[in-house]
Write a protein that holds these residues in place. Structure first.
Motif, PDB file in Angstrom:
ATOM      1  N   ALA A   8     -79.353 -22.139 -57.802  1.00  0.00           N
ATOM      2  CA  ALA A   8     -79.303 -23.553 -57.409  1.00  0.00           C
ATOM      3  C   ALA A   8     -77.885 -23.932 -56.989  1.00  0.00           C
ATOM      4  O   ALA A   8     -77.687 -24.633 -55.989  1.00  0.00           O
ATOM      5  N   ASP A  12     -76.795 -25.310 -53.410  1.00  0.00           N
ATOM      6  CA  ASP A  12     -76.164 -26.632 -53.374  1.00  0.00           C
ATOM      7  C   ASP A  12     -74.852 -26.565 -52.587  1.00  0.00           C
ATOM      8  O   ASP A  12     -74.545 -27.429 -51.758  1.00  0.00           O
ATOM      9  N   GLU A  13     -74.097 -25.509 -52.841  1.00  0.00           N
ATOM     10  CA  GLU A  13     -72.820 -25.302 -52.133  1.00  0.00           C
ATOM     11  C   GLU A  13     -73.089 -25.130 -50.628  1.00  0.00           C
ATOM     12  O   GLU A  13     -72.370 -25.676 -49.788  1.00  0.00           O
ATOM     13  N   ARG A  16     -73.695 -28.462 -49.134  1.00  0.00           N
ATOM     14  CA  ARG A  16     -72.500 -29.322 -49.069  1.00  0.00           C
ATOM     15  C   ARG A  16     -71.480 -28.827 -48.050  1.00  0.00           C
ATOM     16  O   ARG A  16     -70.779 -29.619 -47.443  1.00  0.00           O
ATOM     17  N   LEU A  40     -81.642 -27.847 -58.116  1.00  0.00           N
ATOM     18  CA  LEU A  40     -80.910 -28.216 -56.898  1.00  0.00           C
ATOM     19  C   LEU A  40     -80.971 -29.737 -56.687  1.00  0.00           C
ATOM     20  O   LEU A  40     -79.970 -30.380 -56.370  1.00  0.00           O
ATOM     21  N   LEU A  43     -78.849 -31.610 -59.265  1.00  0.00           N
ATOM     22  CA  LEU A  43     -77.421 -31.625 -58.902  1.00  0.00           C
ATOM     23  C   LEU A  43     -77.154 -32.734 -57.880  1.00  0.00           C
ATOM     24  O   LEU A  43     -76.187 -33.466 -57.971  1.00  0.00           O
ATOM     25  N   ARG A  44     -78.063 -32.841 -56.916  1.00  0.00           N
ATOM     26  CA  ARG A  44     -77.882 -33.832 -55.854  1.00  0.00           C
ATOM     27  C   ARG A  44     -77.984 -35.257 -56.408  1.00  0.00           C
ATOM     28  O   ARG A  44     -77.182 -36.126 -56.070  1.00  0.00           O
ATOM     29  N   ARG A 136     -80.931 -22.933 -45.545  1.00  0.00           N
ATOM     30  CA  ARG A 136     -79.583 -22.584 -45.998  1.00  0.00           C
ATOM     31  C   ARG A 136     -79.386 -21.070 -45.986  1.00  0.00           C
ATOM     32  O   ARG A 136     -78.314 -20.556 -46.301  1.00  0.00           O
ATOM     33  N   ASP A 150     -84.986 -23.368 -51.795  1.00  0.00           N
ATOM     34  CA  ASP A 150     -84.107 -24.093 -50.866  1.00  0.00           C
ATOM     35  C   ASP A 150     -84.701 -25.454 -50.483  1.00  0.00           C
ATOM     36  O   ASP A 150     -84.470 -25.955 -49.378  1.00  0.00           O
ATOM     37  N   ASN A 151     -85.459 -26.035 -51.383  1.00  0.00           N
ATOM     38  CA  ASN A 151     -86.070 -27.355 -51.148  1.00  0.00           C
ATOM     39  C   ASN A 151     -86.759 -27.423 -49.792  1.00  0.00           C
ATOM     40  O   ASN A 151     -86.634 -28.409 -49.058  1.00  0.00           O
TER      41      ASN A 151
END
Ligand code: OOG
Length: 251
Positions: A8, A12-13, A16, A40, A43-44, A136, A150-151
């Motif tokens: 995750a 996330d990185e 971003r 993930l 975190l967002r 991603r 990856d959502n």
């Protein structure tokens, strides 16, 4: 998979920084992939984002064939990824964005199970939409667990004007244009054979991962056609018969 938090954090990185990452070397299953997605999103949201709603992917044969993946997937739509109808979308944070035309539903009541999806007030309104997807992973290549983690490649969305939902209008023509040129045509009937099934399908997947669909959320029902690459400067417009159109310009 051993480290849900680690994967995750890597994804996330990538979101971003707008930098692609290699696919994970270790295999993991769909249940773990949804745990990665959950983390993930956590975190967002911890950075102040909110959920605008949820989405489905691979609900049409055109998309499944394009990506070589054969199961319906469920993802979350963060509010911060909204693109205003008729506005500009900044592509600088994306890796290799693509666009696809979508039917968007406004959820009218709490939907905790597939049965709830058939209540008369379950869908409050409907609108044409455009989803920006941006895997991603390097080269936009992934397995089913990878894309769930990856959502579901969710990266942006634009929604046109809301209209009253008319269940009899389920098989409507769809056109995707880039710079005034038609690049994809399809039918909303390509979404699960009938997009009325989308809310029940979203409820089924949400229930499996312990989530409830909230009133006021949107549901992106899944692309009716394969996706098209999105280049800087492109003017994108999706039109759905009887529902009108939605557009933005990439900058
Ligand atoms: C996954 C997302 C697919 C759809 O509508 O089918 C999707 C991808 O193709 O990267 O959102």
């Amino acid at each position: 998979m051993t480290d849900i938090h680690k994967l995750a954090a890597v994804l996330d990185e990538a979101v971003r920084t707008g930098r692609a990452v290699p696919r994970p070397e270790q295999d993991y299953d769909v249940a773990d992939a949804y745990r990665v997605q959950e983390e993930l999103i956590r975190l967002r949201l911890s950075r102040g984002d909110r959920l605008a709603g949820v989405k489905l992917g691979f609900t049409s044969e055109g998309k499944r064939r394009q990506m070589g993946v054969h199961d319906i997937i469920f993802g979350r739509v963060p509010e911060s990824s909204a693109i205003g109808d008729g506005s500009y979308a900044d592509l600088s944070g994306y890796i290799h964005p693509r666009v696809e035309p979508e039917v968007v539903y406004l959820i009218g009541r709490r939907v905790a199970s597939p049965a709830d999806a058939f209540a008369p007030d379950a869908i409050a309104a409907v609108a044409p939409g455009i989803e920006v997807i941006d895997s991603r992973y390097e080269d936009f290549r992934f397995s089913l667990p990878d894309v769930i983690a990856d959502n579901t490649s969710a990266a942006g969305y634009a929604v046109g004007q809301w209209r009253p939902y008319d269940p009899s209008r389920w098989n409507l023509g769809v056109v995707l244009e880039i710079d005034g040129r038609v690049v994809q045509v399809g039918s909303t009937g390509a979404i699960l054979g009938d997009p009325r099934r989308a809310l029940a399908e979203a409820a089924r997947l949400a229930e499996r991962i312990g989530t409830v669909l909230e009133p006021g959320w949107i549901l992106l029902a899944g692309a009716a056609t394969p996706a098209e690459p999105l280049a800087p400067g492109a003017r994108v417009r999706a039109e759905i018969q009887h529902l009108g159109s939605v557009s933005f310009t990439a900058s």
